[in-house]
Design a protein around this motif. Structure first.
Motif, PDB file in Angstrom:
ATOM      1  N   GLU A  80      -1.858 -38.607 -18.540  1.00 29.78           N
ATOM      2  CA  GLU A  80      -1.722 -38.210 -19.937  1.00 29.78           C
ATOM      3  C   GLU A  80      -0.395 -38.721 -20.488  1.00 29.78           C
ATOM      4  O   GLU A  80      -0.316 -39.171 -21.624  1.00 29.78           O
ATOM      5  N   ASP A 198     -18.740 -28.036 -26.242  1.00 28.94           N
ATOM      6  CA  ASP A 198     -17.331 -27.811 -25.931  1.00 28.94           C
ATOM      7  C   ASP A 198     -16.494 -28.476 -27.005  1.00 28.94           C
ATOM      8  O   ASP A 198     -16.940 -29.419 -27.663  1.00 28.94           O
ATOM      9  N   CYS A 199     -15.296 -27.982 -27.212  1.00 32.78           N
ATOM     10  CA  CYS A 199     -14.397 -28.689 -28.118  1.00 32.78           C
ATOM     11  C   CYS A 199     -12.969 -28.586 -27.618  1.00 32.78           C
ATOM     12  O   CYS A 199     -12.615 -27.668 -26.887  1.00 32.78           O
ATOM     13  N   THR A 200     -12.166 -29.568 -27.996  1.00 29.54           N
ATOM     14  CA  THR A 200     -10.754 -29.526 -27.629  1.00 29.54           C
ATOM     15  C   THR A 200      -9.936 -29.743 -28.893  1.00 29.54           C
ATOM     16  O   THR A 200     -10.405 -30.339 -29.854  1.00 29.54           O
ATOM     17  N   PHE A 201      -8.687 -29.285 -28.841  1.00 33.61           N
ATOM     18  CA  PHE A 201      -7.863 -29.322 -30.033  1.00 33.61           C
ATOM     19  C   PHE A 201      -6.524 -30.000 -29.788  1.00 33.61           C
ATOM     20  O   PHE A 201      -5.992 -29.970 -28.676  1.00 33.61           O
ATOM     21  N   GLN A 203      -2.548 -30.299 -29.992  1.00 35.81           N
ATOM     22  CA  GLN A 203      -1.652 -29.233 -29.560  1.00 35.81           C
ATOM     23  C   GLN A 203      -1.073 -28.428 -30.711  1.00 35.81           C
ATOM     24  O   GLN A 203      -0.454 -27.394 -30.493  1.00 35.81           O
ATOM     25  N   LEU A 207      -4.423 -22.078 -30.018  1.00 33.27           N
ATOM     26  CA  LEU A 207      -5.654 -21.899 -29.246  1.00 33.27           C
ATOM     27  C   LEU A 207      -6.030 -20.437 -29.089  1.00 33.27           C
ATOM     28  O   LEU A 207      -7.196 -20.078 -29.136  1.00 33.27           O
ATOM     29  N   ASP A 211      -9.503 -18.694 -30.023  1.00 33.55           N
ATOM     30  CA  ASP A 211     -10.254 -17.965 -29.020  1.00 33.55           C
ATOM     31  C   ASP A 211     -10.690 -16.600 -29.539  1.00 33.55           C
ATOM     32  O   ASP A 211     -11.790 -16.147 -29.273  1.00 33.55           O
TER      33      ASP A 211
ATOM     34  N   ASN B 212       1.648 -20.029 -25.177  1.00 32.71           N
ATOM     35  CA  ASN B 212       0.995 -20.240 -26.466  1.00 32.71           C
ATOM     36  C   ASN B 212       1.805 -21.138 -27.382  1.00 32.71           C
ATOM     37  O   ASN B 212       1.282 -21.648 -28.346  1.00 32.71           O
ATOM     38  N   GLU B 216       2.560 -29.576 -25.024  1.00 35.37           N
ATOM     39  CA  GLU B 216       1.533 -29.775 -24.003  1.00 35.37           C
ATOM     40  C   GLU B 216       2.142 -29.846 -22.604  1.00 35.37           C
ATOM     41  O   GLU B 216       1.612 -29.287 -21.654  1.00 35.37           O
ATOM     42  N   ILE B 220       1.794 -27.351 -19.172  1.00 31.22           N
ATOM     43  CA  ILE B 220       1.442 -27.763 -17.805  1.00 31.22           C
ATOM     44  C   ILE B 220       2.415 -27.155 -16.803  1.00 31.22           C
ATOM     45  O   ILE B 220       2.012 -26.594 -15.777  1.00 31.22           O
ATOM     46  N   GLU B 242      -7.924 -14.075 -18.681  1.00 36.15           N
ATOM     47  CA  GLU B 242      -8.297 -13.976 -20.092  1.00 36.15           C
ATOM     48  C   GLU B 242      -7.295 -14.697 -20.976  1.00 36.15           C
ATOM     49  O   GLU B 242      -7.657 -15.312 -21.973  1.00 36.15           O
ATOM     50  N   PRO B 246      -8.081 -19.743 -23.132  1.00 38.73           N
ATOM     51  CA  PRO B 246      -8.007 -20.588 -24.347  1.00 38.73           C
ATOM     52  C   PRO B 246      -7.469 -21.990 -24.074  1.00 38.73           C
ATOM     53  O   PRO B 246      -7.797 -22.924 -24.795  1.00 38.73           O
ATOM     54  N   ARG B 247      -6.685 -22.158 -23.016  1.00 36.27           N
ATOM     55  CA  ARG B 247      -6.109 -23.485 -22.703  1.00 36.27           C
ATOM     56  C   ARG B 247      -7.196 -24.496 -22.364  1.00 36.27           C
ATOM     57  O   ARG B 247      -6.946 -25.692 -22.364  1.00 36.27           O
ATOM     58  N   LEU B 248      -8.368 -23.997 -22.023  1.00 37.31           N
ATOM     59  CA  LEU B 248      -9.445 -24.923 -21.670  1.00 37.31           C
ATOM     60  C   LEU B 248      -9.852 -25.781 -22.861  1.00 37.31           C
ATOM     61  O   LEU B 248     -10.536 -26.774 -22.710  1.00 37.31           O
ATOM     62  N   SER B 249      -9.433 -25.381 -24.061  1.00 37.25           N
ATOM     63  CA  SER B 249      -9.774 -26.161 -25.244  1.00 37.25           C
ATOM     64  C   SER B 249      -8.649 -27.100 -25.651  1.00 37.25           C
ATOM     65  O   SER B 249      -8.651 -27.607 -26.762  1.00 37.25           O
ATOM     66  N   HIS B 250      -7.673 -27.290 -24.804  1.00 42.74           N
ATOM     67  CA  HIS B 250      -6.570 -28.166 -25.177  1.00 42.74           C
ATOM     68  C   HIS B 250      -7.006 -29.626 -25.080  1.00 42.74           C
ATOM     69  O   HIS B 250      -7.812 -29.992 -24.228  1.00 42.74           O
ATOM     70  N   ALA B 251      -6.460 -30.444 -25.970  1.00 42.40           N
ATOM     71  CA  ALA B 251      -6.834 -31.862 -25.970  1.00 42.40           C
ATOM     72  C   ALA B 251      -6.258 -32.596 -24.764  1.00 42.40           C
ATOM     73  O   ALA B 251      -6.767 -33.648 -24.374  1.00 42.40           O
ATOM     74  N   ASN B 252      -5.203 -32.043 -24.191  1.00 44.27           N
ATOM     75  CA  ASN B 252      -4.562 -32.701 -23.056  1.00 44.27           C
ATOM     76  C   ASN B 252      -5.295 -32.314 -21.754  1.00 44.27           C
ATOM     77  O   ASN B 252      -5.337 -31.144 -21.369  1.00 44.27           O
ATOM     78  N   SER B 253      -5.868 -33.304 -21.090  1.00 41.82           N
ATOM     79  CA  SER B 253      -6.669 -33.030 -19.889  1.00 41.82           C
ATOM     80  C   SER B 253      -5.862 -32.347 -18.793  1.00 41.82           C
ATOM     81  O   SER B 253      -6.411 -31.573 -18.011  1.00 41.82           O
ATOM     82  N   LEU B 257      -6.888 -29.092 -16.756  1.00 39.24           N
ATOM     83  CA  LEU B 257      -7.033 -29.030 -15.293  1.00 39.24           C
ATOM     84  C   LEU B 257      -6.123 -27.970 -14.687  1.00 39.24           C
ATOM     85  O   LEU B 257      -6.497 -27.278 -13.752  1.00 39.24           O
ATOM     86  N   SER B 258      -4.916 -27.862 -15.216  1.00 39.27           N
ATOM     87  CA  SER B 258      -4.017 -26.844 -14.671  1.00 39.27           C
ATOM     88  C   SER B 258      -4.555 -25.450 -14.962  1.00 39.27           C
ATOM     89  O   SER B 258      -4.425 -24.544 -14.134  1.00 39.27           O
ATOM     90  N   PRO B 287     -15.494 -27.466 -20.386  1.00 37.83           N
ATOM     91  CA  PRO B 287     -14.274 -28.290 -20.363  1.00 37.83           C
ATOM     92  C   PRO B 287     -14.298 -29.333 -19.245  1.00 37.83           C
ATOM     93  O   PRO B 287     -13.777 -30.440 -19.426  1.00 37.83           O
TER      94      PRO B 287
END
Lengths: 388, 939
Positions: A80, A198-201, A203, A207, A211, B212, B216, B220, B242, B246-253, B257-258, B287
């Motif tokens: 990344e 699924d969607c990603t955003f 930074q 988030l 959620d 939060n 990015e 990590i 819980e 929400p981090r599962l929707s982050h654009a940074n892979s 993964l983390s 994700p």
């Protein structure tokens, strides 16, 4: 963490080398050149371990970027970061080429010093970097301290707004405003809601708020950016159907017929349509007939490229081609790559719609009404392939 | 003008010219000159000679020039330590600059200059910068602590920087928090034992809040740090999950993964019955699939991780087969990984689709990919029985293509299909035989030879075919040679009349003309078998084969668990623990998944743990040698059943292995049957030694008067040898029941659960009468006392020494072995008093050579006291006489297995040394009985 970062040209000459950790020696530079760039066979993995040193590489045109480490680093993060590095460089000087890199090597070193500290990636948003990077002529000594060091964390909302150091760099971005968008799977205009896998955003999106409240709330950075990326597999209207017909006539001739059908409202127009029909390597000549648009055989690309400027919905068009082949004794079969297609349509094939966009700007007292907002839908083909 | 011109100055006298330019009065000229210097530096020219001149340019208020000079300094300071000192003053001054950019730049650069003398000067500025009012400076200073620690760890500790760094975790700025976390995590790695990060619910909460808000990269760092935390219970685990989801929707892979890593790890602690568990499983799939739309390099990292995740929790992605279909333009490394996952996900539901794809792939151009695709078709046949027929016909189609490597690969997999479905597809053998000549790879040749040997009776010219291979025997690889040897022996056993010559030929080739010990050994085994007992040979060589495994290339479960803790990192890409590729002690702390705390699920259900131990109904998994120890124990954990006699099973296993064709299995064979016995002696050294001395530790024992004597608890299994589990214990006998009193202490940092115990066969058939019940999970530093009732109906095997007991204890972490010696008096039964007449008769009846005499020294008791003390341990005085001033006690005792021991104890008043004569039909117990006497009398 990342121990060093090297940039090579296609010959394996080092253009940039920055070492962050003591365990990475100068010989690491050569190890990568010898074992990867100069390796005879195709690269079998983007991660290579040579003598207990791991090399991560990405290639942009003919430039190699390699990150080196001796530790068990977060591999996803390293890649990344390398992509980000490419983005940042591209934002500063455009295409990543040997010439551009040589022209900007001081800038690149400065960037590398700023966005990677002891191998830990630091803030790498291009907008934020402008404050730190001298090579773009922003002389921080002329600025007052407050402006020089805004808190650059896009997530650090309050500080960022207070700093106010951001100019409007494009008409679309508002300085330090917060936006809110419609939740993507709320019913749109009486029609059924659409299911998103699924969607990603970006930074800049909060988030946790998404959620819990299902609305996208964000503080946009300067310039254009991709706010959200979504994936859907159900109920997609495929805008085009591609129907290929390939017939081998003897050993030296191939007949190809491809029909494309547009499958959307007749009132809408698709644009920039391009169909790419691969031809065998031993093609000696091609004759093409098409009803609409222009078609050409491009020998260098081993493909017939058929371009149509505009096409309305519910129409059909076809191309037929006769491909002459040179007789070969090469027993290896032709891999028959898929037919690929590019286009733009003025709607979202997924059915996704933006329900509303609200703008909050507490500092400058913009009200939501003062802002001119518009939404334009474009469906652009990504990889659109048909096996033939 | 562009900077590229700096690369072009190559003329002679360059250094000299640069020197002049560096000392120029004009700022622009200086800047130009430094740029040239840096350009030279980049291409590897030595410009260190310019050091003083460049350093002279340092004192400037031009940030651009300053940065350039700093860049130069970082490169050359190490080679010019003395001159680097010249720069120190400017650094220190810059650290006080009103411009925070300069302060940060100075402290950042100083940390990069790895010169001892400079580090001394770094401390004061660093201390200030760590408390700077500007977050940009603080976040830079936080990383600088890690830099300094790398140069001089002691200095960092002495100066108290670690505490300041810890304070930064509570900083108001999330970027500072993130860098502090990163720095602390790195420092903590080099001190695995220290509790540097001190993760507790409060600090975790702070991290989750910062999560939060930060960039990015910061997210990590924080997530990777969170993954090292072990929540105290399932509720805490759930609440962290819980907040991480929400981090599962982050654009940074990498963020995704983390986050997946944290969730996968903490999920271990959640009960499967929980609704939330199911929700979480569902949330993980999208994700992971999205990661496959990232750039190819990231796809590769994602796929390697998905490979692990699919093995650990197959249910997550079981419906997502389609996304793993290979795209035409995927780089080869992505294609190969996708194929791997496709095989893992193949099931009856999706097999048709998968096969259609695989067939497509088998016609591609990349050789490796095609091979793997062909192999995948074979794997599908074995995995999904319903598809086997279609797979076989697909493979036959592929064989018809006559593409050499396709044919060879197909033959290798068809061999496996034959083994999985015996007597079903042998009709294709003829087609296979047609391709005999085109096989040039050892694996394919070996497979073909195996087929010919195995089905020799159906192949008319089997002998000719095998003979044709024999011609070039010595040029073949070992794999082929071994297979050929076995195949010909099989052929001989099936058609003895026609092939005698052939078998003699191959045996002599293998045993006399070969230098390969494995080949020779196998040859001799066959030879001897055939010459001594052909019937036995037939039973051995043509024995029924165990079914083959459905899954291949499964990662061994403990390694898999460890790798799950490393999701996203290089270890997960290499599928190796960090110790395999990281030098030194850095970052190689062994990580393991947290144990489940909520419920007492002892093992995972087979569905979710395909790699788990094979249960009775799953014969098709052949586990690796390492698992067998645990598995044997698992199987036996119920009431003890006497196993098959050692000797026969050993032969059986050996035979099976020979047929299996694996070279190493020949050696593995014997180990297979005797793991507990074989493993324990390896551990015998220390624990037993200490056990012995402790058992007979005479100083601290307090015996109970009510029952027989109880020795104080001794450490049987030190924590060092059992991954933190310490076991001490002793044996008691009270009112007719024997028990083993255990004290389990958890000295590890993780919770232990799922305890079980098993004894090896022993001289008196001691066995647990009930399962080991540890009711609650054992938290770190907790101790639990358990009394395990024993009986003596277990299987019997004579041990050396007689009272040796080999014990295996299992928990969620591993299986541990130890051995201990039990005092014989726990086996003295209550009805051990013999009638006088009977005693006399028996005493006479037992031959004199069975009498053993011992002296018990330093025993301060009189006859009366001794008698009553012995009686409480079930040694009964039958008669008492006084002969010549000596007290003679005639005593009897009976062991649990019915052996009587008769004793004559001679006590002379005033003399502390007793004489003991023992008579017994099994004289080997006598020394131990004597020891028991001694123990009882002296305590």
């Amino acid at each position: 963490m990342i121990g060093g970062l090297f940039i090579y040209n296609h010959k394996g000459e080092v253009l940039i080398s920055r070492v962050y950790r003591d365990d990475i020696g100068r010989n690491a530079v050569d190890a990568f050149r010898v074992n990867v760039i100069h390796a005879r066979q195709q690269v079998r993995s983007p991660v290579t371990n040579i003598a207990r040193t791991s090399f991560f590489h990405v290639k942009r045109s003919n430039i190699w970027l390699a990150a080196v480490t001796k530790q068990n680093v977060n591999a996803a993060m390293v890649f990344e970061f390398l992509y980000k590095m490419c983005d940042v460089m591209a934002a500063y000087f455009g295409k990543i080429s040997e010439e551009n890199i040589k022209n900007n090597f001081v800038l690149i070193y400065e960037l590398l010093d700023e966005i990677l500290d002891f191998g830990y990636p630091q803030n790498s948003e291009t907008g934020a970097l402008k404050t730190f990077i001298t090579q773009q002529g922003i002389k921080s000594q002329h600025e007052d301290k407050r402006r020089a060091i805004p808190d650059h964390q896009p997530g650090d909302w309050a500080n960022w707004l207070a700093a106010g150091g951001h100019q409007v760099s494009s008409e679309r971005a508002l300085p330090g405003c917060a936006g809110e968008c419609e939740p993507p799977h709320v019913p749109t205009g009486g029609k059924q809601s659409i299911a998103i896998d699924d969607c990603t955003f970006h930074q800049c999106v909060r988030l946790s708020k998404f959620d819990s409240e299902r609305s996208i709330s964000f503080i946009p950075p300067d310039g254009e950016f991709e706010l959200m990326r979504y994936r859907t597999t159900k109920d997609i209207i495929l805008p085009f159907r591609v129907i290929p017909l390939v017939r081998e006539v003897g050993r030296t001739k191939l007949e190809v017929k491809v029909v494309i059908k547009s499958n959307f409202k007749p009132s809408l127009l698709a644009q920039k349509i391009e169909v790419r029909i691969p031809t065998p390597l031993n093609t000696s000549g091609v004759q093409v007939i098409c009803m609409k648009g222009k078609a050409k055989y491009k020998a260098s690309e081993n493909a017939i490229v058929w371009k149509i400027k505009r096409m309305a919905g519910m129409k059909e068009s076809q191309i037929s081609a006769e491909i002459e082949l040179l007789p070969t004794n090469d027993k290896k079969k032709w891999a028959r790559p898929p037919i690929s297609m590019n286009f733009e349509v003025p709607f979202a094939p997924s059915g996704l719609k933006v329900r509303y966009l609200k703008v909050f700007e507490p500092k400058l007292n913009y009200s939501d009404h003062d802002v001119i907002k518009w939404v334009r839908y474009i469906g652009r083909s990504g990889i659109y392939e048909t096996r033939c | 003008m562009t900077d590229s011109k700096y690369f072009t100055t190559t003329k002679k006298g360059e250094i000299f010219e640069l020197k002049a330019e560096l000392n120029s009065d004009k700022k622009e000229k200086k800047k130009e000159a430094v740029k040239k210097v840096i350009a030279s530096m980049t291409v590897g020219k030595d410009v260190s000679a310019l050091f003083p001149d460049v350093v002279n340019c340092m004192q400037t208020d031009n940030l651009e020039l300053k940065k350039l000079v700093y860049l130069y300094l970082m490169n050359y300071a190490k080679s010019q330590p003395d001159m680097a000192i010249m720069a120190v003053n400017t650094f220190v001054k810059d650290c006080e600059d009103p411009n925070p950019l300069i302060r940060a730049l100075a402290v950042r650069t100083m940390g990069c200059i790895r010169v001892d003398k400079i580090t001394e000067y770094l401390c004061e500025p660093l201390r200030k910068c760590l408390k700077d009012e500007d977050p940009y400076v603080r976040k830079t200073a936080a990383v600088c602590v890690a830099k300094l620690h790398d140069i001089n760890a002691q200095l960092v500790e002495d100066q108290g920087f670690l505490d300041t760094l810890k304070d930064l975790i509570s900083d108001s700025n999330p970027m500072v928090v993130a860098n502090a976390v990163a720095a602390l995590s790195e420092i903590a790695e080099s001190h695995p034992s220290s509790n540097l990060l001190d993760l507790n619910p409060q600090s975790i909460n702070k991290l989750l809040t910062a999560l939060n808000e930060c960039t990015e990269w910061g997210q990590i760092f924080i997530l990777d740090c969170l993954a090292n935390y072990t929540p105290k219970d399932d509720r805490e685990a759930q609440s962290i999950c819980e907040r991480v989801t929400p981090r599962l929707s982050h654009a940074n892979s990498a963020v995704v993964l983390s986050a997946v890593k944290v969730l996968m790890k903490f999920m271990e602690m959640l009960s499967k019955d929980l609704d939330y568990y199911g929700t979480l499983l569902k949330k993980l799939a999208p994700p992971l699939v999205t990661l496959l739309s990232a750039e190819p390099e990231l796809q590769y990292v994602a796929l390697r991780n998905i490979n692990l995740i699919v093995q650990k929790r197959p249910e997550i992605l079981k419906h997502e087969m389609k996304v793993f279909f290979v795209k035409y333009n995927d780089p080869i490394y992505v294609k190969l990984e996708k194929l791997d996952i496709m095989i893992r996900l193949a099931s009856q539901a999706n097999i048709a689709q998968v096969l259609a794809e695989l067939k497509e792939y088998a016609t591609e151009v990349d050789v490796d990919f095609v091979r793997k695709a062909v192999r995948a078709i074979g794997r599908c046949a074995i995995k999904v029985e319903q598809s086997a027929e279609r797979c076989v016909s697909t493979l036959l189609d592929l064989i018809q293509t006559k593409v050499n490597y396709v044919v060879q690969e197909a033959i290798v997999v068809i061999k496996d299909i034959f083994r999985k479905y015996p007597n079903k597809y042998e009709s294709v053998i003829a087609t296979l035989c047609e391709n005999l000549d085109s096989l040039d790879e050892p694996e394919a040749r070996a497979a073909m030879i195996w087929i010919v040997g195995e089905y020799a009776e159906r192949i008319d010219n089997a002998d000719e075919l095998l003979e044709s291979f024999l011609e070039g025997f010595h040029d073949e690889s070992t794999q082929v040679q071994l297979q050929l040897l076995t195949a010909i022996v099989k052929l001989f056993l099936k058609k003895p009349t026609e092939t005698q010559e052939l078998v003699q030929q191959v045996l002599s080739l293998a045993t006399q003309d070969s230098d390969n010990p494995d080949l020779r050994d196998r040859g001799y085994i066959y030879w001897r078998l055939l010459s001594t007992d052909p019937v036995a040979a037939k039973e051995v060589v043509l024995a029924e084969k165990p079914l083959i495994s459905e899954e291949t290339d499964l990662i061994e479960p403990t390694l898999l668990d460890e790798l799950i803790c490393y999701i996203g990192t290089l270890a997960s890409v290499y599928h190796k623990p960090p110790s395999a590729f990281v030098e030194g002690g850095r970052g190689v702390v062994h990580k393991s998944l947290p144990p489940r705390t909520a419920s007492n699920e002892s093992t995972e259900s087979p569905e979710t743990a395909p790699a788990g131990p094979p249960s009775g109904e799953q014969p098709d998994v052949i586990p690796a040698q390492g698992d067998l120890l645990g598995d044997l124990l698992n199987l036996d954990l119920g009431p003890p059943v006497s196993g098959p006699p050692l000797a026969t099973s050993s032969v059986q296993m050996g035979a099976v292995d020979l047929l299996g064709g694996g070279l190493d299995s020949l050696i593995g064979g014997p180990n297979f049957v005797t793991p507990p016995a074989a493993a324990v002696p390896a551990n015998l050294g220390a624990p037993m030694g200490s056990g012995l001395s402790d058992l007979f530790d005479l100083t601290s024992g307090v015996g109970t008067l009510s029952g027989s004597y109880v020795a104080p608890k001794a450490v049987w299994l030190p924590a060092m040898k059992a991954k933190g589990l310490e076991i001490s214990g002793t044996f008691t006998r009270q009112v007719g029941s024997i028990s083993m009193d255990l004290q389990l202490t958890n000295k590890a940092l993780q919770v232990m659960t799922d305890f079980a115990i098993q004894f090896n066969r022993n001289s008196f058939g001691l066995a647990p009468a009930a399962p080991l019940q540890v009711h609650a999970p054992l938290s770190p530093n907790q101790t639990v006392e358990i009394s395990l009732p024993l009986n003596t109906v277990g299987s019997v095997m004579k041990m050396e020494p007689l009272n040796n007991l080999q014990v295996a204890v299992k928990n969620n972490i591993d299986v541990f072995y130890f051995s201990t010696l039990y005092p014989l008096h726990i086996l003295f039964v209550e009805d051990g008093k013999m009638e006088r007449q009977m005693f006399l008769a028996t005493w006479k009846d037992i031959p004199n050579e069975n009498e053993a005499q011992f002296q018990i020294r330093d025993c301060p008791l009189n006859a009366e006291a001794a008698s009553s003390r012995l009686q409480s341990s079930n040694i009964f005085t039958v008669a008492k006489r006084n002969v010549e001033g000596q007290d003679m006690l005639y005593q009897s005792l009976k062991l649990t297995n019915g052996i009587w021991v008769l004793a004559e104890l001679r006590i002379q008043p005033g003399n502390p040394n007793f004489m003991l004569s023992l008579k017994c039909r099994a004289p080997e117990v006598s020394p131990h009985v004597c020891q028991a006497y001694e123990t009882i009398l002296k305590n």
